[in-house]
Design an enzyme around this catalytic site. Structure first.
Site, PDB file in Angstrom:
ATOM      1  N   ASP A 150      -3.409  -4.585  14.772  1.00 41.97           N
ATOM      2  CA  ASP A 150      -2.948  -5.706  15.579  1.00 41.97           C
ATOM      3  C   ASP A 150      -2.315  -5.266  16.895  1.00 41.97           C
ATOM      4  O   ASP A 150      -1.329  -5.816  17.332  1.00 41.97           O
ATOM      5  CB  ASP A 150      -1.953  -6.558  14.781  1.00 41.97           C
ATOM      6  N   ASP A 186       0.817  -1.213   0.000  1.00 45.99           N
ATOM      7  CA  ASP A 186       0.000   0.000   0.000  1.00 45.99           C
ATOM      8  C   ASP A 186       0.849   1.262   0.000  1.00 45.99           C
ATOM      9  O   ASP A 186       0.306   2.365  -0.112  1.00 45.99           O
ATOM     10  CB  ASP A 186      -0.928   0.002   1.213  1.00 45.99           C
TER      11      ASP A 186
END
Length: 1109
Positions: free
Chosen positions: A848, A417
């Protein structure tokens, strides 16, 4: 053709592969070829007219067909169509495709991808001969082994573009000026798929290496067939025959497993006993029954205790009593939400032998034993090479490429990305190193197959290894891996030096141009400082120095096939002295590897990681369309090579069509042996998730999850159960009809579309939901069909015919890749339901770390996807579990208050109850004992350690008073005030070999999240000291209330112990700040002591005695 069909043909009509490539069949459903043996030993196919002309001699050979595999002295020419197909695949793998909004999709043919030499034939930029055409420097077309393809008998070297030009200009070979042809026996092409029958090549794959023919010559220079057979384990023909009348050979075939194996018991598939792929193993009654009993006991004790507390307020301190009773009511409610879903935990086991028997063993429906398993697309997401080291991502890719799953069914997609050239070249280096690592893992059954973890294992590496060359091979691979890490770590400097050199050259060109044109050098226009690829061209993604169309958030879409799709048949390595390792008996093919960076433009909401995942879903649907998807974070890897096969056992078993996803448990490395901060999270993965598996399945945790692609598209399963009414009555619901098991996938899908799976979806609404890509929409019913389990038994209600996935996937061509580029453009999702009803849902910042998890839970609780508004297909206990997921962060508010109550009690001299009477102590004792009993039993059925359970309890309080509290605040701000939450990428640490792997665990980094737990700890310590001093010097010491408050303060401090130990610094090295804090605490306690007016000593002695109420 007067012979009747054999009995085995009647038992299995349509005994071919049954795939879309299936051609016309005879009356019995079998394809028949007529052949005649020539003087050279080959068999030539004959037509019906040829048979009639041959007369009586035809009976000798009309029912027999043999395919002769290529040998060193028999090298058949390739079909021009096959050559063109391989040329297109080679063109795709050597081209970098770019495109996007208001731009044309372009394919940039790359001469090389990385600086180092590329050897694997599947990889982009692999070496090859030059084209023999004048003024052409293109690379010659190559086969699966990397050898040059010669489309003409004259062996004229020609590249793909020149070959296509030659076909347009009369199909003449530029070398011999003759028409391209495929050899003497065109009708006997073993690769002809139009006949409906599929043939495997002889051992060793396609064309043999001509260099081996020199070793198989006798003294007279003639080819020695016997020597070649001995040295190469070759074969001289394989074929099929019609069985004679009466099946005189049935007994022999039954003994040997029948034609092609698979057993010859003469039973129809529906007559065979069903062999399940998975088994549910209930917990032992001796453990689960007492566990459930203690849950019920503790629940009633809590009810009686809270009732008693409400009816017996502390009139001396109503404020303290009120605070405590509200917190305790919430804790009881939260405990109930946590424990109710745990009443039915289960274990599951898989049978990989049955999986192999069903899907990879020769059978009448799969005579050649090709894999009938569904395809799998693996996603790896990364965004910033500075925070997510590319070496970590590269080793993750290597573990995926080395997984024990059919190579032709596996594809790996890397989403970058950030659009960084560093990530691109690191992935190319990983693909190059996979040429050695993957065959090495297959040859020696390496576990785990992530090289960094494997070479870090302590112990004897030769344990369990049988091959004598293992030590030598391991040493060579270790040396290659060390060099690989050096290349990866040197990529940033290499890219910078290369870019500086090319930019300096461009500056010199500009200056030279100005001098030639007579312009003023002082007015030299500024040359853009570009980032350059290894082939000397501009990188289309993000540059080190931002420029228009080359910055983060503003660059074109990029797609590069790093490793092209492998050939459908095994390709074994060559026994060559030049090879680093002997892979002559190892399949050296690699799975397809694709690099993707979606287009980003200013003004478009790219929806962070969820947007990248949805782009991967669309891109993979167009290119490989694996019916299952497995997603990983860049720092997670496959630590068990057969994990994918075990997951397939669940979705391919009876009833597997109703499974939406399979969540793998996570295991972590680099954690200190004591696991001070509960980083292993074993209570969640081995306890909570196993309990949810006994209901309707575990929750998705963001990584390590295998999805059914059809479910990600938002479709319902073919059959489901709804729970309605107050008593949650079951009602069976069928969403779409039962498939006709006799249809092939082509026949059943030609008349189907996405609207056939959803009653609310019409053909006009399909583009509104999925976008305007026709290729994407056409892939949806294909993915649904291929994800079905085998219909090998009447008990399988929604299956597919056996053998329907044995047909090789179609090759990649430039139009397909161009379509994939269009579906990752920034505008594709406009006015569609991607992110709302299809794919990953937008609007959450879950990541996360603990704070992101808790924030995401708060957002889910306030969204339309919360447990209260969820589908009626959720059973009651599953709904309770999901309610707990959304509500647990709110416990932090009550937990924060309750942690201060002991200190307030000690400072004020009052307790939450007026007196420590027998009733309160009995309730407290019962609640404590049942808690301990539940903890011990949970440890038993979950398989975790008692220390892990205790660490989890400690971390519950630490996170509840820090991260969870901030998550609630952030979630409420977003819901009530509309304040968006910033997304911060979690940095993944890359540890050098000489560094302490636990270094980061002992580093104290200041954050506002530390303020609440530090405050709680210090206040409770001060309160204990203050209350003790006051009680000692009191005329009427009230030790009961001091012990009551001190007990609860000790409970708080015991939970905060890992946090306090972390503040002490790294491995016993106490930082200066600890001494400062200690001094402040000592001074404060001394001042409090002085402030207390101790009673004067009396004649009878000082103070009162030590007594309990």
């Amino acid at each position: 053709m007067s012979n009747p069909p054999p009995k085995k043909a009647i038992r299995n009509p349509g005994g071919g592969a049954g795939g879309p490539a299936g051609g016309p069949r005879g009356p019995a459903g079998n394809t028949v070829k007529f052949a005649r043996r020539t003087s050279s030993g080959r068999y030539v196919s004959l037509s019906r007219e040829d048979i009639d002309m041959e007369g009586e001699l035809a009976a000798d050979y009309t029912n027999y067909t043999v395919q002769i595999p290529p040998t060193p002295d028999n090298q058949p020419m390739m079909d021009p169509a096959s050559v063109a197909m391989k040329a297109e695949e080679q063109y795709v793998s050597n081209s970098l495709f770019t495109g996007g909004f208001n731009s044309v999709t372009r394919a940039h043919l790359m001469d090389k991808v990385i600086e180092s030499e590329v050897t694997h034939p599947q990889m982009a930029g692999s070496k090859g001969s030059r084209c023999a055409m004048p003024a052409c420097d293109g690379k010659v077309m190559r086969n699966e082994r990397g050898e040059d393809i010669d489309p003409c008998e004259c062996r004229f070297k020609i590249c793909r573009d020149c070959y296509l030009d030659a076909q347009k200009e009369g199909c003449l070979c530029p070398g011999c000026k003759e028409h391209y042809k495929i050899g003497e026996y065109a009708d006997d092409d073993p690769n002809d798929a139009s006949s409906g029958k599929h043939y495997l090549p002889g051992p060793g794959g396609g064309m043999m290496n001509n260099s081996k023919s020199l070793l198989a010559r006798n003294q007279n220079g003639e080819f020695d067939h016997n020597r070649w057979l001995f040295e190469s384990s070759g074969t001289y023909g394989y074929g099929n025959a019609f069985w004679p009348k009466g099946g005189m050979y049935d007994d022999d075939l039954d003994d040997e497993g029948g034609p092609g194996g698979g057993g010859g018991d003469g039973m129809l598939p529906e007559q065979k006993p069903f062999k399940p792929l998975t088994r549910k193993i209930p917990m032992p009654t001796s453990i689960i029954s007492p566990y459930r009993i203690f849950i019920v006991i503790r629940m009633f004790v809590l009810i009686f205790y809270l009732t008693w507390r409400v009816r017996n307020p502390n009139m001396e301190a109503l404020w303290l009593w009120g605070m405590s009773i509200v917190c305790e009511l919430w804790f009881a409610f939260s405990w109930l939400l946590d424990m109710l879903p745990k009443v039915n935990p289960v274990n599951r086991s898989t049978d990989l032998a049955v999986l192999k028997e069903k899907f990879e063993t020769p059978s009448p429906s799969n005579p050649h034993g090709r894999s009938d398993l569904p395809g799998l697309d693996v996603f790896v997401s990364t965004a910033d090479p500075d925070k997510e080291p590319v070496l970590t991502t590269a080793t993750t890719i290597l573990s995926i490429l080395a997984a024990d799953y059919p190579v032709e069914k596996l594809a790996c997609y890397v989403s970058d990305d950030g659009g960084a050239l560093l990530t691109f070249e690191a992935m190319a280096e990983a693909a190059s190193f996979a040429n050695i690592w993957v065959p090495f893992c297959k040859k020696h059954d390496i576990e785990p197959r992530q090289p960094d973890s494997y070479f870090s294992i302590k112990g004897d590496p030769t344990k369990g290894k049988r091959r004598s060359d293992f030590v030598k091979d391991r040493r060579k691979v270790k040396r290659e891996f060390d060099e690989f890490k050096v290349r990866i770590n040197g990529l940033p400097d290499s890219i910078r030096r290369r870019s500086d050199a090319f930019n300096a050259r461009e500056d010199m060109k500009m200056l030279k141009h100005l001098r030639e044109t007579g312009a003023d050098p002082a007015e030299q226009p500024k040359v853009k400082k570009a980032t350059w690829m290894a082939d000397g061209t501009h990188w289309p993604g993000t540059w080190a120095v931002s420029a228009p169309d080359h910055a983060k958030g503003n660059h074109a879409g990029i797609l590069q096939v790093m490793l092209k799709p492998p050939s459908p048949d095994p390709l074994y390595g060559m026994h060559d002295e030049e090879q680093l390792i002997d892979f002559s008996d190892v399949d050296i093919r690699l799975p397809m590897l694709v690099y993707m960076s979606r287009e980003k433009r200013p003004g478009y909401d790219h929806n962070k990681k969820a947007g990248a995942m949805n782009a991967l879903v669309r891109c993979s649907a167009v290119m490989s369309n694996g019916p299952f998807i497995l997603n990983f974070d860049c720092d997670h890897y496959i630590n068990y090579a057969q994990a994918i096969r075990e997951a397939m056992c669940f979705v391919m078993d009876r009833g597997g069509e109703r499974i939406a996803y399979i969540q793998f448990p996570q295991r972590f490395e680099g954690i200190d042996p004591s696991d001070r901060y509960a980083n292993n999270n074993t209570v969640f993965f081995d306890g909570n998730m196993r309990a949810l598996d006994g209901l309707q399945g575990p929750m998705y945790v963001g990584t390590g999850c295998m999805f059914r692609r059809f479910a990600l598209y938002g479709f319902d399963p073919p059959r489901t159960t709804e729970y309605t009414g107050w008593l949650f009555k079951k009602k069976k619901v069928t969403t779409f009809g039962k498939a006709d098991q006799g249809e092939t996938d082509t026949q059943s899908l030609n008349s189907k579309g996405a609207e056939d799976f959803d009653a609310e979806l019409t053909s006009m609404l399909v583009p509104r939901r999925f976008g305007n890509s026709s290729a994407l929409m056409a892939s949806i019913p294909v993915a649904e069909f291929q994800a079905r389990p085998l219909a090998d038994h009447p008990a399988v209600l929604h299956g597919r015919p056996p053998g329907s996935l044995t047909v090789p996937r179609p090759p990649l061509d430039p139009p397909t890749v161009a379509e994939a580029v269009s579906v990752i453009s920034c505008w594709y999702e406009d006015k569609t339901e991607w992110g709302d009803r299809v794919g990953w849902i937008y609007g959450s910042v879950t990541e996360d770390v603990v704070l992101r998890w808790a924030t995401g839970s708060v957002e889910i609780f306030f969204s339309r996807n919360n447990a209260f508004l969820a589908s009626r297909r959720l059973m009651f206990l599953q709904r309770v579990a999901y309610l707990n997921v959304g509500i647990y962060p709110f416990t932090s508010i009550f937990l924060l208050v309750y942690c201060f109550i002991p200190a307030l009690s000690l400072f004020s001299g009052f307790f939450i109850v007026q007196t420590l009477n027998v009733a309160f102590l009995c309730y407290l004792l019962t609640i404590t004992v049942t808690l301990i009993a539940l903890g011990v039993l949970e440890v038993k059925w979950s398989g975790i350690e008692l220390e892990d359970w205790w660490r989890n309890e400690q971390f519950w309080l630490i996170s509840g008073t820090s991260a969870h509290l901030y998550a609630v605040v952030q979630g409420l701000l977003k819901v009530m005030a509309g304040i968006e939450i910033s997304f911060t990428l979690t940095a993944k640490a890359a540890v050098d070999d000489n560094e302490d792997i636990y270094a980061d665990l002992y580093v104290v980094k200041w954050s506002s999240l530390l303020i609440p737990p530090i405050t709680i700890g210090m206040i409770n310590v001060i309160a204990i000291a203050f209350a003790f001093a006051r009680t000692v010097y009191s005329d009427n010491p009230r030790w009961g209330k001091f012990i009551g408050g001190g007990f609860f303060s000790f409970w708080v401090l015991a939970h905060l112990y890992p946090f306090a130990k972390g503040l002490m610094g790294r491995r016993g090295k106490t930082p200066t700040i600890v001494f400062v804090w200690s001094g402040l605490i000592s001074i404060t306690i001394s001042l409090l002591w002085v402030a207390i007016s101790p009673p004067e000593a009396s004649a009878g002695g000082r103070g009162a005695g030590f007594q309990f109420p």
